[in-house]
Design a protein around this motif. Sequence first.
Motif, PDB file in Angstrom:
ATOM      1  N   GLY A 143       9.694   5.625   9.095  1.00  0.00           N
ATOM      2  CA  GLY A 143       9.318   6.693   8.894  1.00  0.00           C
ATOM      3  C   GLY A 143       7.717   6.481   8.911  1.00  0.00           C
ATOM      4  N   VAL A 144       7.033   7.406   9.870  1.00  0.00           N
ATOM      5  CA  VAL A 144       5.645   7.328   9.718  1.00  0.00           C
ATOM      6  C   VAL A 144       5.006   8.678   8.984  1.00  0.00           C
ATOM      7  CG1 VAL A 144       3.437   7.267  11.147  1.00  0.00           C
ATOM      8  CG2 VAL A 144       5.700   6.176  12.024  1.00  0.00           C
ATOM      9  N   ALA A 145       4.304   8.248   7.778  1.00  0.00           N
ATOM     10  CA  ALA A 145       3.873   9.599   7.195  1.00  0.00           C
ATOM     11  C   ALA A 145       3.099  10.463   7.872  1.00  0.00           C
ATOM     12  CB  ALA A 145       3.201   8.963   5.752  1.00  0.00           C
ATOM     13  N   GLN A 146       2.004   9.782   8.689  1.00  0.00           N
ATOM     14  CA  GLN A 146       0.630  10.550   9.217  1.00  0.00           C
ATOM     15  C   GLN A 146       1.495  11.509  10.150  1.00  0.00           C
ATOM     16  OE1 GLN A 146      -0.674   7.741  12.041  1.00  0.00           O
ATOM     17  NE2 GLN A 146      -2.871   8.562  11.576  1.00  0.00           N
ATOM     18  N   THR A 147       2.480  11.114  10.991  1.00  0.00           N
ATOM     19  CA  THR A 147       2.686  12.086  12.181  1.00  0.00           C
ATOM     20  C   THR A 147       4.095  12.534  11.917  1.00  0.00           C
ATOM     21  OG1 THR A 147       3.592  10.100  13.129  1.00  0.00           O
ATOM     22  CG2 THR A 147       1.471  10.556  13.781  1.00  0.00           C
ATOM     23  N   GLY A 148       4.962  12.125  10.853  1.00  0.00           N
ATOM     24  CA  GLY A 148       6.145  12.664  10.482  1.00  0.00           C
ATOM     25  C   GLY A 148       7.483  12.202  11.618  1.00  0.00           C
ATOM     26  N   VAL A 156       5.618   4.109   6.721  1.00  0.00           N
ATOM     27  CA  VAL A 156       4.903   3.501   6.713  1.00  0.00           C
ATOM     28  C   VAL A 156       3.415   4.456   6.913  1.00  0.00           C
ATOM     29  CG1 VAL A 156       5.850   1.499   7.854  1.00  0.00           C
ATOM     30  CG2 VAL A 156       5.059   3.097   9.265  1.00  0.00           C
ATOM     31  N   PRO A 157       2.416   4.101   6.460  1.00  0.00           N
ATOM     32  CA  PRO A 157       1.364   5.379   6.359  1.00  0.00           C
ATOM     33  C   PRO A 157       1.073   5.433   7.931  1.00  0.00           C
ATOM     34  CG  PRO A 157       0.911   3.450   5.148  1.00  0.00           C
ATOM     35  CD  PRO A 157       2.089   2.946   5.757  1.00  0.00           C
ATOM     36  N   ARG A 158       0.641   4.847   8.851  1.00  0.00           N
ATOM     37  CA  ARG A 158       0.106   5.178  10.002  1.00  0.00           C
ATOM     38  C   ARG A 158       0.993   4.780  11.279  1.00  0.00           C
ATOM     39  NH1 ARG A 158      -3.125   3.147   6.443  1.00  0.00           N
ATOM     40  NH2 ARG A 158      -2.227   1.165   7.070  1.00  0.00           N
ATOM     41  N   PHE A 159       0.902   5.385  12.426  1.00  0.00           N
ATOM     42  CA  PHE A 159       1.768   5.267  13.399  1.00  0.00           C
ATOM     43  C   PHE A 159       1.117   3.667  14.070  1.00  0.00           C
ATOM     44  CE2 PHE A 159       3.303   5.006  17.871  1.00  0.00           C
ATOM     45  CZ  PHE A 159       4.402   5.789  17.742  1.00  0.00           C
ATOM     46  N   GLU A 160       0.026   3.154  13.827  1.00  0.00           N
ATOM     47  CA  GLU A 160      -0.041   1.999  14.414  1.00  0.00           C
ATOM     48  C   GLU A 160       0.433   0.883  13.584  1.00  0.00           C
ATOM     49  OE1 GLU A 160      -2.401   4.362  13.700  1.00  0.00           O
ATOM     50  OE2 GLU A 160      -4.360   3.795  13.038  1.00  0.00           O
ATOM     51  N   ASP A 161       0.865   1.166  12.431  1.00  0.00           N
ATOM     52  CA  ASP A 161       1.442   0.351  11.480  1.00  0.00           C
ATOM     53  C   ASP A 161       3.021  -0.181  12.185  1.00  0.00           C
ATOM     54  OD1 ASP A 161      -0.498   0.485   9.642  1.00  0.00           O
ATOM     55  OD2 ASP A 161       0.408   2.049   8.393  1.00  0.00           O
ATOM     56  N   HIS A 188       2.435   9.731   0.400  1.00  0.00           N
ATOM     57  CA  HIS A 188       2.996   9.513   1.730  1.00  0.00           C
ATOM     58  C   HIS A 188       4.105  10.237   1.744  1.00  0.00           C
ATOM     59  CE1 HIS A 188      -0.077   6.426   2.512  1.00  0.00           C
ATOM     60  NE2 HIS A 188       0.453   5.510   1.643  1.00  0.00           N
ATOM     61  N   LEU A 189       5.021  10.470   0.970  1.00  0.00           N
ATOM     62  CA  LEU A 189       6.042  11.356   1.116  1.00  0.00           C
ATOM     63  C   LEU A 189       5.856  12.710   1.161  1.00  0.00           C
ATOM     64  CD1 LEU A 189       8.391   9.771  -1.678  1.00  0.00           C
ATOM     65  CD2 LEU A 189       9.041   9.773   0.719  1.00  0.00           C
ATOM     66  N   GLY A 190       4.732  13.148   0.578  1.00  0.00           N
ATOM     67  CA  GLY A 190       4.168  14.639   0.636  1.00  0.00           C
ATOM     68  C   GLY A 190       3.791  14.767   2.365  1.00  0.00           C
ATOM     69  N   GLN A 191       2.991  13.839   2.794  1.00  0.00           N
ATOM     70  CA  GLN A 191       2.157  13.775   3.836  1.00  0.00           C
ATOM     71  C   GLN A 191       3.607  13.820   4.972  1.00  0.00           C
ATOM     72  OE1 GLN A 191       0.216  10.267   4.751  1.00  0.00           O
ATOM     73  NE2 GLN A 191      -1.394  11.154   5.901  1.00  0.00           N
ATOM     74  N   MET A 192       4.232  13.031   4.842  1.00  0.00           N
ATOM     75  CA  MET A 192       5.595  12.996   5.831  1.00  0.00           C
ATOM     76  C   MET A 192       6.333  14.163   5.904  1.00  0.00           C
ATOM     77  SD  MET A 192       7.769  10.582   7.507  1.00  0.00           S
ATOM     78  CE  MET A 192       8.885  10.847   8.627  1.00  0.00           C
ATOM     79  N   GLU A 247       0.914  -1.107   0.004  1.00  0.00           N
ATOM     80  CA  GLU A 247      -0.005  -0.061  -0.116  1.00  0.00           C
ATOM     81  C   GLU A 247       0.891   1.314   0.050  1.00  0.00           C
ATOM     82  OE1 GLU A 247      -2.605   2.266   3.130  1.00  0.00           O
ATOM     83  OE2 GLU A 247      -2.030   0.467   3.678  1.00  0.00           O
ATOM     84  N   THR A 248       1.936   1.170   0.724  1.00  0.00           N
ATOM     85  CA  THR A 248       2.946   2.370   0.969  1.00  0.00           C
ATOM     86  C   THR A 248       3.326   2.594  -0.255  1.00  0.00           C
ATOM     87  OG1 THR A 248       3.476   1.368   3.090  1.00  0.00           O
ATOM     88  CG2 THR A 248       4.960   3.297   1.961  1.00  0.00           C
TER      89      THR A 248
END
Lengths: 222, 489
Positions: free
Chosen positions: B230-235, B266-271, B86-90, B78-79
């Motif tokens: 690296g967690v995209a959602q939270t940086g 990875v997209p999310r912290f819970e991952d 995801h890179l932009g989000q990070m 998925e990543t």
Amino acid sequence: MADRAEFLQKVRHRTQRGRYKPTNAPDVAWTPKDEPRHSPQVEDPPARFLEELEALGGHGVRVASVDEARDHVLSVVRERGANLLVRWDVEELEALGVDEPLGRAGVGVAVWRDLEDFREVAGKADVGLSTAAWAVAETGTLVLEGGPGMGRSVTLLPPTYVAVVRVDQILRTVPEAIEKYSGGPLPANVCFHTGPSRSGDIEMSLFVGMHGPGDVHVILVG
Amino acid sequence: METKKPANRRETEDRRPEGLTSPVEGFNDRARRAVRDEELHDSVELFTNKSVAGRNAVLNALPEAPELRERAYRIKQETMANLDRHLGQMADAVEGRGGNVFFAETGEDVVRYIGDLARRRGAKVITKSKSMATEEIELNRRLEEDYADLDLEIVETDLGEWIAQLAGDTPSHIVGPILHMNRRRITEVLSETAGERLPPDVEALGSFARRRLREKFLAADIGITGANFGVAQTGTIATVTNEGNGRLVTSVPPVHVVVMGIEKLVPRFEDLSVFVRLLARSGTGQKLTVYTNFVTGPRAPGELDGAEEFHLILMDNGRSELLGTPFEEALYCIRCGACLNVCPVYRQTGGHAYGSTYSGPIGAVITPLLKGGKEAKDLPHASSLCGACWEACPVGIPLHDLLLKLRNKQVQEGITGRAQGLAFKGFENTMKNPALYRISGKAGRLAQRPLAKAGAPKTLPGPLGAWTNSRDLPKLAPKPFSQLWKEGI
């Protein structure tokens, strides 16, 4: 040299080459697939925590009251022959009341606030004392959050490290602990600290206390 | 295989051989030398046996491991499918926390960014936590050479990595950088650094390293780490170390620089709950690494330690070329080293034979992909295709498939000689035609007589020699199966 827009455009272009479906990595190599299974429930979290911590070479004890916790901290400091203790500047450690008896015993206490140069203090201290946000039973882990008054170095630089944790802060599993930080904004630092610092780089022989504390004590209160 | 350290040089000067950019000298030649090195063999065996035993024990104690493995694979899939997003989000998340983000196409870009930063900060001492991404681009050597006027002292702080650096050596394993060195050799290296004869025991050697590196940790102006995730959602940047050096490098110096390959997201912290459990168990046989450290941006107002300046460098260096290709799965790797430990080839040759930052099965796959197939043409053949690597991989990367695809690619690109293509064509025709098959069996048995003096023939003569240089030729049975069948076995 690419700027952000170019860089991301290139990546997007490549992921859209499409047509290719990655193979599905089957799991037959690990175990036959049947019902999803889960690790057995942690029966008694405090007991399990202490067991796991001991297995890693840490020292854990469960006490009934804050007074007992204070006595235990004092005895660790005495046994180590410490001259300087550095501690977090948090409510719970104020209430623990170790500063005064330590002072009487000739042990210096540095509190993590208004420090000219934290390296001087944390680098010289013999014992670091902190609380924790959570503890994890299945792995013997302390979850340490950084923040004002809660220096990362306190738990890292002194050779002996003592943490005081309430029994109601013990979670059963790692996923439960990760869950606590999912979705919300995170502190600048969160560390899952599991047992004494160690290295096996020399012929796989265990060396304890490589860069962080090799002497780790956790006092569970309640 | 050891490079001698020249006398009278600064302790940390990095003169180590090349990372990913050097041509890979033939794997076969290196491997042949390595296989004869008994000391090396013992060291590799000690490390891999212990690691595999530890891994098996803790994975067996985790009944949900197969499900986790599948989830890990899906998360990575998925990543990669939405990597630009995801890179932009990070980047947004890191900047939102007051950090700086830099997009680096190449290793050169990374070196320049860090060099300029060191100049601006007037930095003298840089401490590093073990990072394969910086090994890959030879960050230390290039900083020392390209920014010679800054006179930087760059210190590796992982015990093994530091010893390798002092010895002018490169890591030979993703997780155990100096498993190829025995205690005698390590004692030599550290004694030279200490300027006195240290006793050859782990306690003394470790204590010396702790004292010496402690000075560096406290004096550092900049700390450099890689990223395990690296967690995209939270940086958030996750690093795992057992020694605590990762946490020290990010807590003490005023500046923290992260060099992260773009595939580490990875997209999310819970991952992370999937990945941290798999990584520790697969890599070192632990339930959790001692310091699993999550850093999100610079220190908060009111904090006394932690970096006041945070820089995230997102490095491509050839990775994006693999997106959306049949080789994309190579990007799912979490660098746990499990495939090295179980690989029958790696276990015989050790890591340096691969001539690259990344060794073992994953190295045989990504080195040719990141470097280009010509320079590393031996590597896809450095495998018996037994599939042990794929079985061990916590993310389920079908490494043996990828190695086959690479061999295929070599034939298509004409990197492999025409002769091999022809030989396989001939083999295909022979296998399809029973009469031809019988005749060639007879011919083979006749032909092997002069070769099979004692047991199995070892090598083929002439142009066929290339095939048997790195393989033993099995002996043909005196009677073919078809004849035995006729005779009623």
